[in-house]
Scaffold this motif. Sequence first.
Motif, short mmCIF file in Angstrom:
data_model
loop_
_atom_site.label_atom_id
_atom_site.label_comp_id
_atom_site.label_asym_id
_atom_site.label_seq_id
_atom_site.Cartn_x
_atom_site.Cartn_y
_atom_site.Cartn_z
N LEU A 94 0.82 -1.21 0.00
CA LEU A 94 0.00 0.00 0.00
C LEU A 94 0.86 1.26 0.00
O LEU A 94 0.46 2.28 -0.56
CB LEU A 94 -0.96 0.00 1.19
CG LEU A 94 -2.07 -1.06 1.13
CD1 LEU A 94 -2.87 -1.08 2.42
CD2 LEU A 94 -2.96 -0.85 -0.08
N THR A 95 2.04 1.17 0.59
CA THR A 95 2.97 2.30 0.55
C THR A 95 3.37 2.57 -0.90
O THR A 95 3.41 3.71 -1.34
CB THR A 95 4.21 2.02 1.41
OG1 THR A 95 3.81 1.86 2.77
CG2 THR A 95 5.24 3.15 1.31
N GLY B 253 -0.42 3.03 -3.03
CA GLY B 253 -1.37 4.02 -2.55
C GLY B 253 -2.70 3.41 -2.21
O GLY B 253 -3.19 3.57 -1.10
N GLU B 254 -3.31 2.70 -3.13
CA GLU B 254 -4.63 2.12 -2.91
C GLU B 254 -4.76 0.87 -3.76
O GLU B 254 -4.42 0.88 -4.95
CB GLU B 254 -5.70 3.15 -3.30
CG GLU B 254 -7.10 2.74 -2.99
CD GLU B 254 -8.10 3.82 -3.36
OE1 GLU B 254 -8.61 4.48 -2.45
OE2 GLU B 254 -8.36 4.00 -4.58
N VAL C 201 -5.32 0.83 8.20
CA VAL C 201 -5.79 1.02 6.84
C VAL C 201 -7.20 1.59 6.86
O VAL C 201 -7.94 1.44 7.83
CB VAL C 201 -5.77 -0.29 6.00
CG1 VAL C 201 -4.36 -0.84 5.88
CG2 VAL C 201 -6.72 -1.33 6.55
N TYR D 287 -8.33 -0.46 -0.43
CA TYR D 287 -7.65 -0.19 0.83
C TYR D 287 -6.49 0.76 0.62
O TYR D 287 -5.80 0.70 -0.40
CB TYR D 287 -7.15 -1.50 1.45
CG TYR D 287 -8.27 -2.36 1.97
CD1 TYR D 287 -8.67 -2.30 3.30
CD2 TYR D 287 -8.97 -3.20 1.12
CE1 TYR D 287 -9.71 -3.08 3.77
CE2 TYR D 287 -10.02 -3.98 1.57
CZ TYR D 287 -10.38 -3.91 2.89
OH TYR D 287 -11.43 -4.67 3.36
N ARG D 288 -6.26 1.61 1.60
CA ARG D 288 -5.12 2.53 1.61
C ARG D 288 -4.67 2.66 3.05
O ARG D 288 -5.41 2.35 3.99
CB ARG D 288 -5.52 3.88 1.04
CG ARG D 288 -6.46 4.65 1.94
CD ARG D 288 -6.91 5.99 1.33
NE ARG D 288 -7.83 6.67 2.22
CZ ARG D 288 -9.11 6.39 2.38
NH1 ARG D 288 -9.65 5.39 1.69
NH2 ARG D 288 -9.86 7.07 3.21
#
Length: 121
Positions: free
Chosen positions: A39-40, A43-44, A74, A85-86
């Motif tokens: 996710l890093t 982003g999403e 998250v 998810y982010r």
Amino acid sequence: MSADKQGCGFSTESPYVELAVEVFGMLADATRVRIVLALTDAGELSVNHLADILDKPAAAVSQHLAKLRLARIVATRHEGQRVFYRLENEHASQLVRDAIFQAEHSLGGTPRHHHADRVSS
């Protein structure tokens, strides 16, 4: 003790110590660390995309995401039937980055993150 230290919770008497331990506990799982890393970078992502990246069953990734969501690590966004998810904020990413840097130190020698030619992340 300075007022700044106490206000931010950086003291041995901080009421946040126990909560910090819970955050560490939540991140004490390789799949969850990999989710934070993915996710890093992206982003999403959807559950299925994360499952593909991690080469894990979507159901297992979904369970890990549910725990990370309960811990407010998250956040979600719904688009029709799909859920994306982010990371809730940059702190989980920084914790994981620092843990990996610490792990590099445990190998001895000069860790990769200390090399002058490394690409900043």
